[in-house]
Design an enzyme around this catalytic site. Structure first.
Site, mmCIF file in Angstrom:
data_model
loop_
_atom_site.group_PDB
_atom_site.id
_atom_site.type_symbol
_atom_site.label_atom_id
_atom_site.label_comp_id
_atom_site.label_asym_id
_atom_site.label_seq_id
_atom_site.Cartn_x
_atom_site.Cartn_y
_atom_site.Cartn_z
ATOM 1 N N SER A 107 0.819 -1.211 0.000
ATOM 2 C CA SER A 107 0.000 0.000 0.000
ATOM 3 C C SER A 107 0.858 1.268 0.000
ATOM 4 C CB SER A 107 -0.965 -0.032 1.189
ATOM 5 O OG SER A 107 -2.008 0.902 1.019
ATOM 6 N N ASP A 167 -9.944 -4.621 -4.923
ATOM 7 C CA ASP A 167 -9.390 -3.707 -3.920
ATOM 8 C C ASP A 167 -10.185 -2.401 -3.939
ATOM 9 O OD1 ASP A 167 -7.823 -1.981 -2.341
ATOM 10 O OD2 ASP A 167 -5.970 -2.977 -2.943
ATOM 11 N N HIS A 194 -7.872 -5.395 -0.362
ATOM 12 C CA HIS A 194 -6.685 -4.667 0.090
ATOM 13 C C HIS A 194 -5.969 -5.441 1.201
ATOM 14 C CE1 HIS A 194 -4.348 -1.002 -0.032
ATOM 15 N NE2 HIS A 194 -4.407 -0.882 1.288
#
Length: 214
Positions: A107, A167, A194
């Site tokens: 991320s 996601d 995610h």
């Protein structure tokens, strides 16, 4: 006759926003177990507590902030509070705990790693890691970071980009845009959201990518 033990890759791991190294380590348990014969993982924590967080809030760290009080991955801002310090922190970890064969990031950490990979080709040419694994990565929208995306040459570093088709935090097209910055990027897609995928469906993708560095 005893056989020599296979060398393991040493991989530095960068967590996402609102996490720490220990938290990310816990959340990658399945991945570490899957790859335990091939790699050892070193987890570090970003140098910035979220504004207003207490030192005991061990899940509240980030690599930079898009505004003075928070980070929003969708915000186009002129600020990148703390970014330079994170670059310095990354260099220090590499110098003190390396060398590392590769870097794995998730991320915001993967967005940060994408820019580090670009710097590796110029201002940080002393970095010696040989590959990058970017999970739910994306191109930063901060104005100060656009210099890393407007270079004509792609990044000549082997890379594996892990993309979740559902996601809801980082849309898959944003991860694809980051992958396009690299020469011949390897893509590992999964149907989830995610998180760091580590099911049998992804096992071969990770292992095939890593095997070339052993």
């Amino acid at each position: 006759m005893a056989t020599s033990q296979q060398r393991k890759l040493k991989i530095l791991c960068l967590h996402g926003y609102r996490q720490t190294g220990p938290v990310f380590r816990e959340r990658t348990g399945a991945l570490r177990k899957m790859l335990k014969s091939m790699a050892e993982f070193v987890f570090v924590t970003a140098p910035h507590l979220l504004p207003g967080a207490e030192p005991t809030d061990d899940q509240l760290c980030g690599w930079w902030f898009s505004e003075s009080t928070r980070y929003d991955c969708d915000a186009e801002t002129s600020e990148d509070f703390g970014f330079d310090k994170s670059v310095e922190s990354f260099q220090k970890v590499v110098e003190e705990e390396g060398p590392f064969d590769g870097v794995l990031a998730f991320s915001q950490g993967a967005s940060f790693l994408g820019m580090i990979c670009r710097m590796k080709m110029s201002t940080l040419s002393n970095l010696t890691f040989k590959f990058a694994i970017l999970i739910a990565g994306f191109r930063s929208l901060q104005a100060a970071h656009q210099q890393y995306y407007t270079v004509d040459d792609n990044i000549s570093l082997p890379s594996l980009h892990v993309i979740g088709d559902t996601d809801a935090v980082i849309a898959c097209n944003r991860s694809e845009e980051l992958a396009a910055m690299f020469d011949s990027p390897s893509i590992l897609r999964h149907p989830g959201g995610h998180f760091v995928p580590a099911s049998s469906a992804q096992k071969e993708g990770y292992k095939t990518f890593l095997q070339q560095f052993l």
